[in-house]
Enzyme design. Structure first.
Site, PDB file in Angstrom:
ATOM      1  N   GLU A  30     -88.204 -28.401   5.572  1.00 28.88           N
ATOM      2  CA  GLU A  30     -88.753 -27.557   6.640  1.00 28.88           C
ATOM      3  C   GLU A  30     -89.798 -26.616   6.066  1.00 28.88           C
ATOM      4  O   GLU A  30     -89.605 -26.051   4.992  1.00 28.88           O
ATOM      5  CB  GLU A  30     -87.593 -26.761   7.250  1.00 28.88           C
ATOM      6  N   HIS A  31     -90.876 -26.446   6.773  1.00 27.97           N
ATOM      7  CA  HIS A  31     -92.001 -25.595   6.346  1.00 27.97           C
ATOM      8  C   HIS A  31     -92.581 -26.068   5.009  1.00 27.97           C
ATOM      9  O   HIS A  31     -93.127 -25.278   4.251  1.00 27.97           O
ATOM     10  CB  HIS A  31     -91.582 -24.116   6.274  1.00 27.97           C
ATOM     11  N   ASP A  33     -94.438 -29.106   5.086  1.00 29.54           N
ATOM     12  CA  ASP A  33     -95.583 -29.997   5.361  1.00 29.54           C
ATOM     13  C   ASP A  33     -96.926 -29.312   5.129  1.00 29.54           C
ATOM     14  O   ASP A  33     -97.810 -29.859   4.483  1.00 29.54           O
ATOM     15  CB  ASP A  33     -95.491 -30.671   6.752  1.00 29.54           C
ATOM     16  N   GLY A 119     -87.875 -26.719  19.258  1.00 27.14           N
ATOM     17  CA  GLY A 119     -88.056 -27.221  17.893  1.00 27.14           C
ATOM     18  C   GLY A 119     -87.923 -28.726  17.766  1.00 27.14           C
ATOM     19  O   GLY A 119     -87.703 -29.250  16.673  1.00 27.14           O
ATOM     20  N   LEU A 120     -88.058 -29.448  18.894  1.00 27.59           N
ATOM     21  CA  LEU A 120     -87.949 -30.910  18.836  1.00 27.59           C
ATOM     22  C   LEU A 120     -89.302 -31.570  19.132  1.00 27.59           C
ATOM     23  O   LEU A 120     -89.381 -32.753  19.471  1.00 27.59           O
ATOM     24  CB  LEU A 120     -86.878 -31.402  19.818  1.00 27.59           C
ATOM     25  N   SER A 121     -90.347 -30.777  19.033  1.00 31.38           N
ATOM     26  CA  SER A 121     -91.727 -31.282  19.111  1.00 31.38           C
ATOM     27  C   SER A 121     -92.123 -31.876  20.456  1.00 31.38           C
ATOM     28  O   SER A 121     -92.720 -32.947  20.525  1.00 31.38           O
ATOM     29  CB  SER A 121     -91.981 -32.318  18.018  1.00 31.38           C
ATOM     30  N   SER A 123     -94.443 -30.609  22.111  1.00 33.74           N
ATOM     31  CA  SER A 123     -95.906 -30.525  22.120  1.00 33.74           C
ATOM     32  C   SER A 123     -96.523 -31.714  21.379  1.00 33.74           C
ATOM     33  O   SER A 123     -97.501 -32.309  21.851  1.00 33.74           O
ATOM     34  CB  SER A 123     -96.391 -29.208  21.529  1.00 33.74           C
ATOM     35  N   ASP A 167     -94.910 -33.429  12.647  1.00 31.76           N
ATOM     36  CA  ASP A 167     -94.448 -33.744  14.007  1.00 31.76           C
ATOM     37  C   ASP A 167     -95.237 -34.906  14.600  1.00 31.76           C
ATOM     38  O   ASP A 167     -94.675 -35.835  15.188  1.00 31.76           O
ATOM     39  CB  ASP A 167     -94.598 -32.520  14.919  1.00 31.76           C
ATOM     40  N   TYR A 218     -95.096 -18.052  12.479  1.00 29.52           N
ATOM     41  CA  TYR A 218     -95.352 -19.345  11.827  1.00 29.52           C
ATOM     42  C   TYR A 218     -96.660 -19.268  11.034  1.00 29.52           C
ATOM     43  O   TYR A 218     -96.697 -19.607   9.838  1.00 29.52           O
ATOM     44  CB  TYR A 218     -95.421 -20.458  12.890  1.00 29.52           C
TER      45      TYR A 218
HETATM   46  C1  GLA Z   1     -93.282 -27.005  13.303  1.00 34.51           C
HETATM   47  C2  GLA Z   1     -94.633 -27.546  12.854  1.00 34.51           C
HETATM   48  C3  GLA Z   1     -94.458 -28.563  11.721  1.00 34.51           C
HETATM   49  C4  GLA Z   1     -93.588 -28.007  10.605  1.00 34.51           C
HETATM   50  C5  GLA Z   1     -92.311 -27.402  11.164  1.00 34.51           C
HETATM   51  C6  GLA Z   1     -91.495 -26.705  10.115  1.00 34.51           C
HETATM   52  O1  GLA Z   1     -92.541 -28.019  13.904  1.00 34.51           O
HETATM   53  O2  GLA Z   1     -95.315 -28.141  13.926  1.00 34.51           O
HETATM   54  O3  GLA Z   1     -95.722 -28.964  11.247  1.00 34.51           O
HETATM   55  O4  GLA Z   1     -94.294 -27.098   9.823  1.00 34.51           O
HETATM   56  O5  GLA Z   1     -92.569 -26.464  12.197  1.00 34.51           O
HETATM   57  O6  GLA Z   1     -91.026 -27.615   9.176  1.00 34.51           O
END
Ligand code: GLA
Length: 383
Positions: A30-31, A33, A119-121, A123, A167, A218
């Protein structure tokens, strides 16, 4: 999907083409990328669906089925919309225009099951679905990786989140029953089969705390990580490009001179990268216990060093620690709310959900939502 098609025909009076695009869960990493490190996401059966077709004009007419809201824009005049959700779409269209790809106006009705701000993307699923559909409908032959990058750019430029590539990569390139081990430095990747699924379930638990307020935090984390790299470069007279290139020994030398917050951020990212490498090995070897232990460590780092967890997520993870049927748990995604993921012995899944729901209700008066997750293929056209 049927309702989206019907809605499309009712509104726009022509026949749409149908696409789907999944959300993602990040198993670990996590964090990392945007620090050019390693991630291990998988695309999930919480998805966004699109009924979409060109309309032989310059206008784009969009209807969000779930929000019951519509919006319009011209491909000749792209600017931010007051409708937050539409900026993801406009942002993608802008990438096609910038890249001089020939597209026209289109009509679209979209909707789905990915909870927003969890937090499941959702977007990324929206961006990737639109990018994939436009590429298909206007016969542009753009390769998938380029679509991934266009979708990511849309997020940077129109949603103002300087996100990494995880994501969008996962949404478009996901594969059924596999996680993707992705090296965000060079985009090398390999699919790792999730062979544990006969015995264990991957359960996502939604804390019900939305992370919407977290964009500035973020972007702040991104800056803090860069500050760490700049500091080391100055001291070492080197040109490291990212935290990916640093190791603990090196930063430990500056423990007393580096700002303590920046130090914690750097330590977390360096350790998390190591964990992803170990975790993917553990998955390949079928060592789910080890994998679970690494998930807990990852959560500790996110909580104590990277400061992106919150009391609700911590509670949900802590609850699992005394439950021998849970092998591992951690927050997933950007943090500040959203979901936890839990690896649970399949036969005890129902008990686990019942117990944790009751505890959470007692503590926070929030009714838990949960998802028994399947890992599915990335974005595609539905025939
Ligand atoms: C969000 C961002 C990703 C990643 C995560 C954390 O989902 O869109 O690119 O940085 O947070 O891992």
């Amino acid at each position: 999907m049927v309702v989206l098609r019907q809605e499309f025909i009712k509104r726009f009076k022509h026949e749409p083409v149908l696409f789907r695009s999944p959300g993602r869960v990040n198993l670990i990493g996590e964090h990392t990328d945007y620090n050019k490190g390693f991630v291990l996401p998988a695309s999930i059966n919480l998805e966004m669906f699109f009924a979409i077709a060109p309309n032989a004009s310059e206008k784009c007419r969009i209807f969000s089925y779930d929000l019951n809201e519509s919006d319009e824009f011209s491909i000749k005049e792209l600017k931010e919309s007051e409708k937050r959700w539409n900026n993801y779409i406009i942002g993608v269209v802008a990438q096609f225009i910038k890249g001089h790809y020939k597209i026209g106006g289109f009509d679209c009705v979209f909707g789905g099951q990915i909870p927003i701000g969890a937090g499941l993307s959702s977007s990324a699923a929206l961006e990737c679905g639109i990018a994939y559909a436009l590429n298909d409908l206007f016969r542009l032959n753009i390769d998938k990786l380029t679509l991934v990058k266009m979708a990511q750019k849309a997020e940077h430029e129109f949603a103002k989140v300087n996100c990494g590539i995880m994501d969008q990569f996962s949404s478009i390139l996901g594969r059924e029953n596999n996680a993707i081990m992705l090296d965000c430095q060079n985009l090398d990747n390999k699919y790792i089969p999730l062979n544990y699924t006969d015995d264990y379930a991957l359960i996502i638990i939604n804390s019900g705390v939305s992370h919407f307020h977290a964009i500035s935090e973020y972007n702040k984390r991104i800056k803090e990580c860069q500050t760490g790299v700049n500091f080391i470069n100055k001291k070492e007279k080197r040109k490291f490009n990212s935290l990916r290139e640093l190791d603990l020994d090196l930063i430990q030398r500056y423990k007393n001179t580096l700002d303590p917050i920046i130090y914690k951020r750097c330590q977390y990212v360096i350790e998390e990268n190591e964990r992803v490498l170990e975790a993917s090995k553990a998955l390949e070897n079928g060592d789910i216990k080890k994998f679970g232990a690494l998930m807990y460590q990852s959560h500790e780092g996110l909580k104590n060093l990277f400061d992106v967890s919150c009391k609700e997520l911590d509670f949900l993870v802590d609850q699992t620690k005394t439950n021998s049927n849970v092998l591992g748990a951690r927050m997933t995604g950007g943090g500040f709310g959203g979901c936890t993921i839990n690896i649970v012995k399949k036969e005890f899944s129902d008990d686990f959900i019942k117990e944790i729901s009751a505890e959470y209700k007692r503590k926070f008066s929030i009714k838990l939502k949960y998802y028994l997750t399947q890992i599915v293929n990335g974005t595609n056209k539905i025939f």
